[in-house]
Design a protein around this motif. Structure first.
Motif, mmCIF file in Angstrom:
data_model
loop_
_atom_site.group_PDB
_atom_site.id
_atom_site.type_symbol
_atom_site.label_atom_id
_atom_site.label_comp_id
_atom_site.label_asym_id
_atom_site.label_seq_id
_atom_site.Cartn_x
_atom_site.Cartn_y
_atom_site.Cartn_z
ATOM 1 N N GLU A 49 5.522 -7.750 -9.415
ATOM 2 C CA GLU A 49 4.145 -7.316 -9.173
ATOM 3 C C GLU A 49 4.133 -5.997 -8.393
ATOM 4 N N THR A 52 5.707 -2.934 -10.566
ATOM 5 C CA THR A 52 4.867 -2.511 -11.694
ATOM 6 C C THR A 52 3.520 -1.975 -11.225
ATOM 7 N N THR A 286 4.396 -0.685 -18.145
ATOM 8 C CA THR A 286 4.860 -0.636 -16.750
ATOM 9 C C THR A 286 6.209 -1.346 -16.606
ATOM 10 N N LEU A 426 2.338 -6.678 -16.372
ATOM 11 C CA LEU A 426 2.563 -7.847 -15.518
ATOM 12 C C LEU A 426 2.033 -9.154 -16.101
ATOM 13 N N ASP A 427 0.886 -9.081 -16.778
ATOM 14 C CA ASP A 427 0.274 -10.304 -17.308
ATOM 15 C C ASP A 427 1.161 -11.035 -18.313
ATOM 16 N N LYS A 428 2.195 -10.380 -18.819
ATOM 17 C CA LYS A 428 3.097 -11.023 -19.785
ATOM 18 C C LYS A 428 4.151 -11.887 -19.090
ATOM 19 N N GLN B 109 -0.325 6.916 -12.108
ATOM 20 C CA GLN B 109 0.024 6.349 -13.408
ATOM 21 C C GLN B 109 -1.170 6.472 -14.337
ATOM 22 N N LYS B 199 -5.162 -9.949 -23.654
ATOM 23 C CA LYS B 199 -4.299 -9.344 -22.633
ATOM 24 C C LYS B 199 -3.454 -8.244 -23.278
ATOM 25 N N ARG B 201 -3.144 -3.888 -24.343
ATOM 26 C CA ARG B 201 -3.598 -2.558 -23.889
ATOM 27 C C ARG B 201 -4.525 -1.970 -24.955
ATOM 28 N N PRO B 225 -5.438 -5.425 -19.383
ATOM 29 C CA PRO B 225 -4.299 -5.222 -18.474
ATOM 30 C C PRO B 225 -4.488 -4.023 -17.542
ATOM 31 N N GLU B 228 -6.900 -5.052 -14.796
ATOM 32 C CA GLU B 228 -6.206 -5.904 -13.818
ATOM 33 C C GLU B 228 -5.260 -5.071 -12.951
ATOM 34 N N GLN B 229 -4.624 -4.079 -13.563
ATOM 35 C CA GLN B 229 -3.732 -3.192 -12.795
ATOM 36 C C GLN B 229 -4.542 -2.412 -11.764
ATOM 37 N N ARG B 232 -5.434 -4.576 -8.900
ATOM 38 C CA ARG B 232 -4.293 -4.781 -7.993
ATOM 39 C C ARG B 232 -4.062 -3.555 -7.119
ATOM 40 N N ARG B 236 -4.566 -3.073 -2.601
ATOM 41 C CA ARG B 236 -3.636 -2.607 -1.566
ATOM 42 C C ARG B 236 -4.387 -2.003 -0.389
#
Lengths: 458, 458
Positions: A49, A52, A286, A426-428, B109, B199, B201, B225, B228-229, B232, B236
């Motif tokens: 996590e 990526t 990623t 990541l979801d994979k 990214q 899920k 791209r 995805p 969700e990235q 995340r 942070r």
């Protein structure tokens, strides 16, 4: 499939899951304690996590790969590893800029594709040509010399998913060799059906190397739905013209590197146990399954392997750079460390799905340690095989030099749905399957690092 | 769920599959003959294969949509329909040029996204801003006025797949209303989590309309995805900056059109039965499930419905233009034909998966024809419901004007994995499920077109 000895119906039923509750009474056994603790630990998932999310894609020789090294050094230090450092080298880098394709005639429409590693770049305005279709690499090879002059070759194939991943070695030749063959026969470009097993508009990139003396041409993989669409368009029997814009560039002498971390052992003379993965990824995704997962697995497993006390042998992690583009990291590691005594080398680089089989490549007469490892893996639903272990790209120079090797084989049925595509995210990653990997690696590293015998020929 | 009457265990066991062998002895029944023949017929699949291969994507008001009309006119004539013609109108067109996004900080990214319909264009060099995150549309709505000044809003949601597709209506508000709300609060752009359930791209595009007086801003959907990235990365806790390049253009007064085809009935006074689908698609995929399949289904079904003889009522196909971008085709059809006597209207626009339920919206006292239709559908595993039929966008003006309607509800569990993405391609269409649709439509059209009673209020 051969099994090394009978195992009970209970084991069969447990295939794919651990059963700590059935192991009650065995908690004094350090192997069982390690296996149970590893199965319940999320260190590997947190690693995947973090890498990526906080780095993302990390192509070899790029600033992103450098950020990945910094990230890994910091994380491995925080996890308590010793002698954590990056070891650098330099390399040429192929970089994707833009990939576009359109059918011009007879049915104008866009196609989704990705240039292959080391593809030549088209001019900015692109190139145009008529398609020459080949249903297989054999058909391309059979085309007369010069017959593709001015044409865009398109090569399909019939790859399907397999548990052991063997279809990649076979059908992957379309990607590895197809471009050089097409160029030799005069093609101005080559398109291949992606080396993959999914049905999404996600082209599978990947490296290919030009054969000696061959002129590089633009080379790209169509997503599988696009390859099927182009095949249907071709089947109408009219000439098919395509416009391709594949812009890329080559950079010389860029920095790349490996990351090393250790759990020092008590007996330096016993050699070290090397656990390898790779830190670089392809650029489109990623790199969650390829190969952040492998790095998360070996890091978490090494910690668990040493939880019951300092191991006899040093456990060393190699997070290799530049695996995807030819193995510069593996060669740099071997050049720097090949003369050290490696008692065993192992590699995790086939995703995050469960381990189903263990293959051994130990020395002659080492059946006892192989059996102890097989015994420790069986409760995880892993069957020992008679297939000889071969390792992978990150440890290839070591294995070629005669270092013993064990392969913990992961289930590859989903792997080539995702491999080298934008979808490698990541979801994979399924946390439970990932933790089964960690448990298998932990008990294997524990037993190998603490074995009183050598793992080489007796 | 309510059922209109008990049905046997055999029907339950047959759910999802037809069983011609069990229907032996019933072959003299024209309904059974139509159902069996339709189940075995590939006309619908051939239609979908042809339209998606030979035309491909067909956005409303573009030359590709015009090619689709030409293709459909030719195919429907070849299939033997009468009075086949295109009926044109003009409309404004929003056109995608290029979609790019990058996280600049803290973790650089790329992100995969697609502009939403009617998005404003960014300048060629793009725009840059800090992200303001909202986990739901309600959270965006609760943001103070002006609080998004200079920021890029990002709105997530928790959509999951449902069999009846109801999650789209509810969570789709993030796409339909989110952009206008964000603009009102001062945002310079808005990103949403794609309105989808997969899920991959693959960003889900789709139309949104600016509320009155609202300034258009760049608006786009991240693939799931990627959403969700980004979530995340935001978690942070550091400020997240994004660069967006969403280039699009608006064209005024472009040609679009509907395609009409008929099987003439014997009794013009009995009114006509309208079967609708839409010919346009979003630009990223080839519109196989949205809605080439609907057009294939109604065309094949109408032919089967009339195989036992000239129907009492004319069966008319409406292959509407411009459904995806606001229903210009449906309005043009109603303006031209709304005064004709429509005995019934039906629409197929929910993919290619099996029909599981029939909803009625007939006149008062029309239980007998509803029961005959339910009886004819039951062997296909289709249950009659007490839910009122509502039709869809292509027949909305007719239904609002009081035309009776029947909905053959398709299973929506996979639909929003693919809907409005590049992944809407032929390989997602299962021929057996498509043919179950044709069989259900064929018997329904047959019974409705030949009913001796009116379908309106008694």
């Amino acid at each position: 499939m051969q099994k090394i000895r009978p195992f009970s119906l209970v084991m069969l039923l447990l295939s794919g899951m651990a059963a700590p509750s059935l192991a009650r009474g065995a908690s004094a056994d350090p192997v069982e304690a390690i296996r149970s603790a590893a199965l319940a630990d999320q260190t590997a998932y947190d690693f995947v996590e973090g890498l990526t999310t906080e780095v993302g894609p990390r192509p070899a020789g790029t600033p992103q790969e450098a950020r990945a090294r910094d990230w890994a050094v910091a994380r491995l230090k925080a996890l308590g590893f010793s002698n954590v450092r990056a070891e650098s080298y330099r390399m040429p880098v192929w970089e994707r800029v833009r990939d576009e394709a359109q059918v011009l005639a007879p049915f104008p429409q866009k196609l989704v594709l990705a240039a292959l590693g080391n593809s030549a770049s088209t001019p900015a305005k692109g190139i145009e040509g008529e398609v020459a279709y080949f249903p297989s690499l054999a058909a391309l090879e059979a085309a007369p010399e010069g017959s593709l002059k001015g044409k865009i070759a398109f090569v399909s194939h019939a790859m399907h998913a397999t548990q052991d991943g063997s279809s990649y070695g076979y059908f992957g030749a379309v990607r590895r060799q197809g471009p050089s063959i097409a160029s030799k026969k005069g093609a101005i470009a080559i398109l291949i059906r992606s080396i993959g097993t999914d049905k999404h508009r996600q082209p599978h990139s990947g490296v290919q190397m030009w054969a000696d003396g061959v002129k590089p041409i633009p080379a790209a993989a169509l997503s599988i739905p696009d390859a099927e669409q182009l095949t249907r368009i071709i089947s109408r029997g009219q000439p098919v013209r395509i416009h391709l814009t594949l812009i890329s560039r080559m950079l010389k002498d860029q920095p790349s590197g490996n990351v090393i971390a250790e759990i020092p052992g008590s007996d330096p003379a016993a050699g070290l146990v090397l656990a390898a993965c790779h830190l670089d990824s392809w650029d489109q995704g990623t790199g969650a399954i390829d190969d952040a997962s492998g790095c998360g697995i070996i890091a978490a497993a090494a910690l668990h392997a040493a939880k019951t006390g300092t191991p006899r042998r040093t456990i060393r992690l190699l997070l290799a750079g530049a695996e995807e583009v030819g193995g510069d990291g593996a060669r740099a590691y071997f050049a720097a460390h090949g003369s050290e005594h490696h008692a065993l080398a192992m590699e995790s680089d086939f995703g995050a799905d469960r381990i189903w089989r263990v293959d051994f490549g130990l020395g002659k007469g080492q059946e006892a340690i192989a059996r102890r490892i097989a015994d420790a893996l069986a409760p995880l639903g892993i069957a020992a095989s008679r297939v000889a272990a071969g390792g992978g790209a990150d440890i290839e120079p070591l294995v070629k030099s005669g270092v013993p090797v064990i392969d913990l084989q992961q289930d590859g049925r989903r792997y080539f749905d995702i491999h080298h595509t934008p979808d490698d995210t990541l979801d994979k990653v399924d946390p439970a399957r990932l933790q089964q990997n960690v448990a298998a690696w932990a008990v294997t590293l524990h037993l190998a690092a603490n074995a009183s015998e050598s793992l080489a020929n007796k």
